[in-house]
Motif scaffolding. Sequence first.
Motif, PDB file in Angstrom:
ATOM      1  N   GLY A 150       0.815  -1.212   0.000  1.00 49.36           N
ATOM      2  CA  GLY A 150       0.000   0.000   0.000  1.00 49.36           C
ATOM      3  C   GLY A 150       0.841   1.251   0.000  1.00 49.36           C
ATOM      4  O   GLY A 150       0.583   2.187  -0.742  1.00 49.36           O
ATOM      5  N   HIS A 162       1.040   4.553  -2.990  1.00 46.40           N
ATOM      6  CA  HIS A 162       0.605   5.935  -2.763  1.00 46.40           C
ATOM      7  C   HIS A 162       1.247   6.855  -3.789  1.00 46.40           C
ATOM      8  O   HIS A 162       2.394   6.641  -4.172  1.00 46.40           O
ATOM      9  N   HIS A 216      -5.869   5.334  -2.171  1.00 41.69           N
ATOM     10  CA  HIS A 216      -5.427   6.194  -1.077  1.00 41.69           C
ATOM     11  C   HIS A 216      -5.159   7.610  -1.574  1.00 41.69           C
ATOM     12  O   HIS A 216      -4.683   7.815  -2.681  1.00 41.69           O
ATOM     13  N   THR A 257      -3.262  11.232  -1.190  1.00 41.19           N
ATOM     14  CA  THR A 257      -2.109  11.938  -0.631  1.00 41.19           C
ATOM     15  C   THR A 257      -2.251  13.411  -0.998  1.00 41.19           C
ATOM     16  O   THR A 257      -2.962  13.772  -1.934  1.00 41.19           O
TER      17      THR A 257
END
Length: 129
Positions: free
Chosen positions: A30, A34, A116, A118
């Motif tokens: 994971g 990102h 995800h 960022t």
Amino acid sequence: MPVPSRASRRTIGAVMFAAAAAAIALAPSGAEAHAILEASTPAAGASVGAGNVAIELRFNSRIDKGRSRLVLVKPDHSEAKLPIAQDGPPEKLRTSAALTPGAYDLRWQVLAIDGHITRGDVRFDVTDH
Ligand SMILES: [Cu+2]
């Protein structure tokens, strides 16, 4: 189908184990998936001439442009959401803005392919020529 000998079964087992190990080694974790900003135009801390400024952010992975955001904080601290071009390379966010001299802060928020988010920012200056 002939029954494999004990020796060839062992070989097949070893090959499958090696393939599984390789798959685990190659699978992105994971954290690695990102989106990390690799480069930007203007670069952080750069000074660029006033006028229409091309803006480009390059990330380390593909990003979902439709669910990413670019907000420009202007010298008077007002904020403007910049339209993101939906075409072009999948790891780049591109836009442009007509800028007058002053200090700017480009705030980015991106959704990576692993789901995800960022975020970060790029500060730069616009100077009169
Ligand atoms: Cu992630």
